[in-house]
Design a protein around this motif. Structure first.
Motif, PDB file in Angstrom:
ATOM      1  N   TRP A  12     144.596  66.965  36.386  1.00 24.88           N
ATOM      2  CA  TRP A  12     143.807  66.242  36.503  1.00 24.88           C
ATOM      3  C   TRP A  12     142.385  66.261  35.614  1.00 24.88           C
ATOM      4  O   TRP A  12     141.273  65.523  36.186  1.00 24.88           O
ATOM      5  N   HIS A  15     141.663  64.611  33.196  1.00 27.80           N
ATOM      6  CA  HIS A  15     142.032  62.788  33.781  1.00 27.80           C
ATOM      7  C   HIS A  15     140.065  62.985  33.491  1.00 27.80           C
ATOM      8  O   HIS A  15     139.466  61.915  33.564  1.00 27.80           O
ATOM      9  N   LEU A  16     139.414  63.832  34.773  1.00 26.81           N
ATOM     10  CA  LEU A  16     138.291  64.291  34.683  1.00 26.81           C
ATOM     11  C   LEU A  16     137.352  64.037  33.882  1.00 26.81           C
ATOM     12  O   LEU A  16     136.907  63.021  33.536  1.00 26.81           O
ATOM     13  N   TRP A  55     139.597  62.420  40.706  1.00 24.64           N
ATOM     14  CA  TRP A  55     139.842  63.290  40.506  1.00 24.64           C
ATOM     15  C   TRP A  55     138.535  64.438  40.346  1.00 24.64           C
ATOM     16  O   TRP A  55     139.792  65.360  41.129  1.00 24.64           O
ATOM     17  N   ASP A 106     149.617  60.466  40.803  1.00 25.68           N
ATOM     18  CA  ASP A 106     148.383  60.714  41.369  1.00 25.68           C
ATOM     19  C   ASP A 106     146.765  60.933  41.425  1.00 25.68           C
ATOM     20  O   ASP A 106     145.956  60.204  42.148  1.00 25.68           O
TER      21      ASP A 106
END
Length: 365
Positions: A12, A15-16, A55, A106
């Motif tokens: 996560w 991705h952020l 995220w 997700d």
């Protein structure tokens, strides 16, 4: 919701960081644009910001300090801040295509769909630049590649026959000059002829000026559209629309927007794709010369024999890989595959001429 695992948190956070970096790329690109393109790029940045918020929400208290995005986004942001060119847009397009949200449980389906649409938006923006580049860029790529391959083949073919170093050098320089002049002249004539052909095929302003005096009942304008490929009914319908809106048509002609109506393309579009005759000639001359000088450099620096041939081959191979990768990036294709294709073509040409040179040298021809 179950407590996220350490691997989930790492994913996560990655991705952020990537979404924030990608938004920064679009903002940097927007800084080099005006009007509609600027607005589109800022909208893309806002969309990446919404993905980043997703995220952030998942991470909650585990968001941690800001992380750096993937290296490709950092490179893109650096390039965008300094160039803002079609090259950066092509790279951004590839980054969007490689998005993996479809397989990340997700990420929402909306986010995955957004990324695919973003790729098409960036593709459309890059297409504008590619269209403006296409004529000169084609000549540049063709010239550089031809210079590298043809002069390498010439030099090592002569070298393999046992020719002296001074003769090899003279042959390479003569090949450079002759090839560059030939390429420049050929591109000028080719592009000039194509532009003249397009001009001869475009509608005449005199015909448009005569439209208000046409016999509306006979409507001979429909014959024009039938000659361009429309059916009789389509031609009649389109001719009525044109005659009903002559003011708009006159404005199009005054501003150079001479549409073919059948293809939807304009004269300006066609000429943009072909490019400038002088620009193509100069580009082809310069890039051929820059490519053709590479296999000559070892001899200019005093190398001889197999050492000079080896250095020339390695230098040309590196240049072919570079030009192939650049073509792949700008065209939106896989750069490695394009680079290897360029290298393979050059290697075949060099191997054939080296083999022939060795054969002629051994036979005393």
């Amino acid at each position: 919701m179950s407590r996220p695992s350490p691997s989930d948190l790492r994913r996560w956070r990655r991705h952020l960081a990537d979404e924030r970096a990608e938004a920064a790329v679009y903002r940097e690109l927007a800084g080099h644009r005006t009007g509609e393109e600027r607005a589109i790029l800022l909208a893309l940045a806002d969309a990446e910001g919404r993905h980043a918020a997703h995220w952030e929400q998942l991470l909650g208290e585990h968001v941690g300090p800001p992380r750096r995005g993937d290296v490709r986004f950092r490179i893109l942001a650096w390039l965008a801040g300094r160039f803002g060119s079609v090259f950066v847009l092509a790279l951004a397009q590839r980054a969007e295509v490689r998005a993996t949200y479809e397989v990340d449980h997700d990420a929402t389906p909306t986010m995955a769909a957004d990324e695919r649409v973003h790729a098409e938006v960036v593709r459309a923006l890059a297409a504008r630049g590619r269209q403006q580049l296409s004529g000169t860029f084609r000549a540049a790529v063709f010239g550089a590649n031809d210079g590298l391959v043809s002069n390498l083949a010439l030099v090592i073919g002569v070298a393999a026959a046992g020719t002296g170093t001074s003769t090899i050098l003279l042959t390479g320089l003569a090949g450079l000059l002759a090839g560059a002049l030939s390429m420049g002249a050929g591109e000028y004539i080719s592009v000039r002829s194509q532009r003249e052909l397009l001009s001869a095929s475009t509608p005449s302003p005199a015909a448009t000026a005569a439209l208000p005096n046409l016999d509306v009942s006979a409507n001979e304008l429909s014959l024009v559209y039938r000659a361009r490929g429309m059916s009789a009914d389509e031609a009649e319908s389109h001719a009525r629309e044109v005659l009903a809106d002559l003011d708009s048509l006159d404005a199009d002609w005054r501003h150079g927007r001479r549409s073919t109506e059948v293809t939807g393309r304009t004269v300006a579009d066609d000429h943009e794709v072909v490019g400038s005759d002088l620009g193509a000639a100069v580009s082809s001359f310069c890039f051929f010369a820059s490519g053709a000088v590479v296999p000559v450099l070892p001899y200019l620096f005093g190398l001889t024999g197999l050492t000079a041939i080896g250095v020339a081959v390695v230098a040309v191979a590196a240049a072919l890989l570079l030009t192939g990768a650049v073509v792949g990036l700008i065209s939106g294709g896989p750069p490695l595959r394009r680079a290897l294709r360029q290298l393979a073509v050059g290697a075949v040409a060099a191997a054939v001429t080296y083999g022939l040179g060795t054969l002629f040298g051994a036979s005393g021809i």
